[in-house]
Design a protein around this motif. Sequence first.
Motif, short mmCIF file in Angstrom:
data_model
loop_
_atom_site.label_atom_id
_atom_site.label_comp_id
_atom_site.label_asym_id
_atom_site.label_seq_id
_atom_site.Cartn_x
_atom_site.Cartn_y
_atom_site.Cartn_z
N VAL A 1 1.23 -0.82 -0.13
CA VAL A 1 -0.33 0.15 -0.02
C VAL A 1 0.85 1.09 -0.37
O VAL A 1 0.74 2.07 -0.67
CB VAL A 1 -1.24 -0.27 1.56
CG1 VAL A 1 -1.92 1.25 1.07
CG2 VAL A 1 -1.77 -1.39 1.09
N ALA B 1 1.57 3.52 -3.50
CA ALA B 1 0.75 5.22 -2.47
C ALA B 1 1.50 6.15 -2.86
O ALA B 1 1.49 7.35 -1.80
CB ALA B 1 -0.40 4.92 -1.13
N CYS C 1 -6.34 -1.78 -3.48
CA CYS C 1 -6.01 -2.07 -1.89
C CYS C 1 -6.66 -3.02 -0.84
O CYS C 1 -5.98 -2.79 -0.33
CB CYS C 1 -5.37 -0.71 -1.20
SG CYS C 1 -4.19 0.65 -2.49
N TRP D 1 -5.42 -5.55 1.34
CA TRP D 1 -6.02 -6.13 2.87
C TRP D 1 -6.77 -7.13 2.85
O TRP D 1 -6.91 -7.95 3.62
CB TRP D 1 -6.63 -4.98 2.46
CG TRP D 1 -7.46 -4.60 4.37
CD1 TRP D 1 -7.02 -4.90 5.30
CD2 TRP D 1 -8.21 -5.17 4.81
NE1 TRP D 1 -8.07 -4.85 6.87
CE2 TRP D 1 -8.89 -5.71 6.23
CE3 TRP D 1 -10.22 -5.40 4.20
CZ2 TRP D 1 -10.12 -5.92 6.73
CZ3 TRP D 1 -11.54 -5.79 4.94
CH2 TRP D 1 -11.14 -6.05 5.94
N THR E 1 -4.76 1.37 5.26
CA THR E 1 -5.22 0.58 4.20
C THR E 1 -5.24 1.01 3.15
O THR E 1 -5.77 0.30 2.33
CB THR E 1 -5.76 -0.45 4.38
OG1 THR E 1 -7.09 0.11 5.52
CG2 THR E 1 -4.65 -0.62 6.51
N VAL E 2 -5.40 2.50 2.89
CA VAL E 2 -5.86 2.97 2.10
C VAL E 2 -4.58 3.84 1.20
O VAL E 2 -3.91 4.24 2.42
CB VAL E 2 -7.49 3.41 0.87
CG1 VAL E 2 -8.35 2.91 1.70
CG2 VAL E 2 -7.37 4.77 2.72
N PRO E 3 -4.71 4.18 0.05
CA PRO E 3 -3.93 5.45 -0.25
C PRO E 3 -3.84 6.67 0.33
O PRO E 3 -4.73 6.73 -0.01
CB PRO E 3 -3.52 5.48 -1.17
CG PRO E 3 -3.83 3.71 -1.86
CD PRO E 3 -4.75 3.50 -1.17
#
Length: 561
Positions: free
Chosen positions: A212, A216, A262, A266, A402-404
């Motif tokens: 990630v 990102a 992502c 996950w 867990t996300v950009p």
Amino acid sequence: MSPVSMDSNRILRRAGLLLSFFLLAVSIGIPLLLIFWQSVTPNQRLDWMAPLRTITGQSLSGVLLNSVWLGICVVAGTTLLAMPLAWMMAKTRMGLHRWIDVILLIPFMTPPYIGSMGWILFMQKGGYLQQWLPGAGALSDSFFSFWGMVFIMSMHLFPFLYLLLRDALIRIGGNLEEAGAVHGAKAGYRFRRIIMPLLLSAYGMGVMLVFVKAIAEFGTPATFGRKIGYYVMTSEIHKYISSWPIDFGKATSLASVLLSVCLVIWYMQSAVSRRFTYRLVGGKGQRSKTYSLRGGAGWLAGLYLAALLLLSIGIPYFSIIAASLMKLRGAGLSLDNLTLDHYRELLSWGSVSLKAIGNSLGLSLAAASVAVVLGAGLALAIGRSGARLQRIIDLLSLLPNTVPGIVMVVGLILLWNAPWMPFTLYNTYGMVVLTYVVLFLPYTVQYVKSSFSQINGLLFQAAQVSGAGPFYILRRILLPLIMPGILAGWMMTFTISVRELVGSLLILPPSMQTSATYIFAQFEQGQVSLGMAMAVVSVGLTVLLLLGIELLNSRRKWTGS
């Protein structure tokens, strides 16, 4: 405790959970939903295939594949770097040298774009390497490629994976390995059949974080990637939002696809963790098996560690400091070409650069303070219970990790520019603080949760039996016990906020600069020496502040206050 008190405590706890869910839903859930909604309604009409059509129709599918392939290769690179080091620090006497762990945090504290520029200055034609070794031109040419980019990003991200693997190896006691050896298993077989399955859960978490963070990352693709012509999703999203004509439709389409990738990673990591999670810590205690490194093995381990420190810290920081002291970049490394003029210009009273430093420190202090209060409240609301609402709050609090980051920033821009909002924070000081808080809230939540989970509930019951009220228990028992987690979360949030780039580029008011955006602007304008001087000052101030806080904390522990 009387039934009335129990009912009131239950009501307060329920109200706290609902308030926590509301705050996270507004600050994290709604921005992500707005990205999806904007991407599937390009012309005010619902079209579920619009994001995929945007990518395929605009020849952006190659950019998506570039991002995914970069993430996979960086995961492989960090694995090769972190796995041997984790084994040496967990299973040999090298682990007794705790200063190594402190030194290995320096790449994490270094902004990625600064480290990338350090490598560019060292390896470019006429760079520091060729000034020492004129025949190294072929090496420089091969470095400026996709694999050079993977190398730079792996050197920055391997501490994440190393720390997870080292802790997991320490928890694996020597009893299991000894049992395998008694039954005739060779060292390689024991590692493959005993150690590796027990490491899969921690490795899966580390791989997800590295992947990630790799896809990102904006700073390295914006500096090194642009130089070699390798474009990724983050640089394209930034282009559509910051360059005229602004196209939020394409930006949200790219962001939604990146977010989906992502979330798939996950989910895969969660499945691996559920399948390969084992209870290794029990009531009997355990001892870790320690291997001795003698002769050639010891020399090889020492050389590996020295090479890793040289490549991840030595070369980038040599380039950074050397560039900040040069009068003329073309004059090369020599004593008569060194000057402190860039630092004098940087720190002159009333200068734009000094205001940028003040903005960075002020924004980071505010964001870290707000995040630690919210994070501590959320961690206590989540508690140890596995109720559905608490699990949802826990998931929402971890989502920004867990996300950009650029996806989260786009969602916040959409939310605070929405016409139905009663007021707007966009282009304000508060918007910057809010963005930092949302991006880095998971660190505070996890640190406080870790401290809270180690407290025996019998302490609170004993206090209640003795007649202590809720606020007395909070002030005299709970807060002192979770203070290390609160302080660690504050320090982590402050450190990352000071070097935050992509969020600052997108949401800072036009007249405001931070040290990160100032450095990036100097790189864009060719003022590399001034940018590197700002990098040295920013990192130095951050380190001094963190050391001061750590010193105060140590003195507080020593005096028992």
